[in-house]
Design a protein around this motif. Sequence first.
Motif, PDB file in Angstrom:
ATOM      1  N   LYS A 131      -0.873  15.564   3.760  1.00 58.30           N
ATOM      2  CA  LYS A 131      -0.892  16.057   5.219  1.00 58.30           C
ATOM      3  C   LYS A 131       0.379  16.976   5.527  1.00 58.30           C
ATOM      4  O   LYS A 131       1.536  16.677   5.058  1.00 58.30           O
ATOM      5  N   VAL A 132      -0.113  18.010   6.261  1.00 57.61           N
ATOM      6  CA  VAL A 132       0.924  19.029   6.525  1.00 57.61           C
ATOM      7  C   VAL A 132       0.917  19.340   7.938  1.00 57.61           C
ATOM      8  O   VAL A 132       0.116  19.963   8.355  1.00 57.61           O
ATOM      9  N   PRO A 133       1.762  18.831   8.910  1.00 60.19           N
ATOM     10  CA  PRO A 133       1.788  18.946  10.444  1.00 60.19           C
ATOM     11  C   PRO A 133       2.370  20.518  10.666  1.00 60.19           C
ATOM     12  O   PRO A 133       3.381  20.812  10.454  1.00 60.19           O
ATOM     13  N   LEU A 191      -2.644  26.982   4.464  1.00 57.29           N
ATOM     14  CA  LEU A 191      -2.967  25.476   3.819  1.00 57.29           C
ATOM     15  C   LEU A 191      -3.981  25.780   2.885  1.00 57.29           C
ATOM     16  O   LEU A 191      -4.189  25.190   1.963  1.00 57.29           O
ATOM     17  N   GLU A 192      -5.176  26.629   3.414  1.00 61.18           N
ATOM     18  CA  GLU A 192      -6.314  26.846   2.632  1.00 61.18           C
ATOM     19  C   GLU A 192      -5.709  27.248   1.292  1.00 61.18           C
ATOM     20  O   GLU A 192      -6.243  27.157   0.109  1.00 61.18           O
ATOM     21  N   MET A 252       0.795  -1.127  -0.242  1.00 57.58           N
ATOM     22  CA  MET A 252       0.089  -0.009  -0.027  1.00 57.58           C
ATOM     23  C   MET A 252       0.855   1.229   0.005  1.00 57.58           C
ATOM     24  O   MET A 252       1.995   1.163   0.848  1.00 57.58           O
ATOM     25  N   THR A 253       0.504   2.306  -0.750  1.00 54.97           N
ATOM     26  CA  THR A 253       1.513   3.486  -0.879  1.00 54.97           C
ATOM     27  C   THR A 253       0.954   4.311   0.229  1.00 54.97           C
ATOM     28  O   THR A 253      -0.251   4.380   0.770  1.00 54.97           O
ATOM     29  N   LYS A 254       1.993   4.920   1.037  1.00 58.22           N
ATOM     30  CA  LYS A 254       1.801   5.719   2.086  1.00 58.22           C
ATOM     31  C   LYS A 254       1.275   7.313   1.783  1.00 58.22           C
ATOM     32  O   LYS A 254       1.826   7.626   0.671  1.00 58.22           O
ATOM     33  N   GLU A 255       0.661   7.863   2.489  1.00 58.62           N
ATOM     34  CA  GLU A 255       0.389   9.220   2.234  1.00 58.62           C
ATOM     35  C   GLU A 255       1.700  10.075   2.532  1.00 58.62           C
ATOM     36  O   GLU A 255       2.660   9.865   3.271  1.00 58.62           O
ATOM     37  N   ILE A 256       1.487  11.070   1.683  1.00 58.58           N
ATOM     38  CA  ILE A 256       2.695  12.093   1.851  1.00 58.58           C
ATOM     39  C   ILE A 256       2.572  13.201   2.449  1.00 58.58           C
ATOM     40  O   ILE A 256       1.457  13.716   2.577  1.00 58.58           O
ATOM     41  N   VAL A 257       3.831  13.429   3.333  1.00 55.74           N
ATOM     42  CA  VAL A 257       3.752  14.573   4.330  1.00 55.74           C
ATOM     43  C   VAL A 257       4.854  15.631   3.940  1.00 55.74           C
ATOM     44  O   VAL A 257       5.799  15.040   3.840  1.00 55.74           O
ATOM     45  N   VAL A 258       4.535  16.885   4.165  1.00 55.24           N
ATOM     46  CA  VAL A 258       5.461  17.883   3.857  1.00 55.24           C
ATOM     47  C   VAL A 258       5.225  18.727   4.907  1.00 55.24           C
ATOM     48  O   VAL A 258       4.149  19.241   5.436  1.00 55.24           O
TER      49      VAL A 258
END
Length: 333
Positions: A143-145, A154-155, A1-7
């Motif tokens: 996803k952006v922590p 982010l908007e 399963m490909t993982k979600e990308i986070v930056v």
Amino acid sequence: MTKEIVVSGIRPTGNLHLGNYLGAISNFVKMQHDYTCYFFIADYHSLTTHPNPTDIHNHVKQALVEYLACGLNPELCTLYVQSDLPQIPELYMMLNMHAYKGELERVASFKEKARTQPDNINAGLLTYPVLMAADILIHKATKVPVGKDQEQHLEMARTFGNRFNRIYQKEIFPEPYAFNYGSELVKIPGLQGGGKMSKSDGDASVIKLNDSADQIRKKITKAVTDNTPLEPNTPPSVAVQNLLDLMKVVSEKEKLMHFTAAYANCNIRYGDLKKELAEDMIAFLAPIREKIIEFQSDEKLLSHIVKLGKEKAHESADKTLMECREAIGFKKF
Ligand code: TYM
């Protein structure tokens, strides 16, 4: 399963502080185990305030050291310096062509900067959210922590990504959302009674990750409070609530309950509250501070990590940029 990308990234403005740690880095550390993560040092972004070359270099190095000291592991995530990726300014330029003056002028962080630095309202400041969108979209993050202060950015990143997709009729960019493990985004208060902890409010307002035990004691001792309440069950003032909020993060629950009740009963002693908070803060930050000292002197390791990060980040950025170039019509002859 490909993982979600986070930056996510942080501007290198000196030393990272407790707000950066609790609002952002503590989540980076958790997320590196579960997602495909790209974490960077946002040195392009720091150019809006015209830092000198020596400071930039030292601050980038310090941010890298502090990322590592907080627990980022270059084998689990891609850790890089933003200015090592020329793909970012290229995407920024493309996105700028569809970003409008009116919408950029309405961004809260721009209005705030325009008010506080009226002699330096440069185009980089106005287009700051576009550069930030490029940072995120270049790796197709979802996803952006970040802390609460970045929500509007982010908007804007979603707006610019969707707009690009629509104009060039290609589904290149997914929508990125601010992330904080299922709960509200965090806003860590400063020590001088104001809003969020921020370097721009001066050193006394900020607990830096590498502050010594003595510095932490002094800063917390001098933190703003108010008069002891005279009426039972009065809601705490902003300044006192700020200290209780910090206690919530670093102290045992019982201690927080004790001081909250003491406030409600009008017999709180701020000296005791500050003493307890300072000692708990010192204990909370001690392991990070020790690691900062350890990593600081390992130039060889730092340069190896930066090179590795650059290579990994280039791969992902090149892929996205090729798609954008093609969508626009920049085809190879
Ligand atoms: P910056 O450098 O101001 O802050 C870095 C991160 O720390 C969080 N933060 C806080 N969180 C809670 N309470 C506080 N008092 C507090 N102070 C700072 C911020 O929310 C942020 O997550 N524009 C960004 C950097 C950036 C970026 C990006 C972030 C550039 N490109 C792409 C994410 C994705 C900034 O100036 O953050």
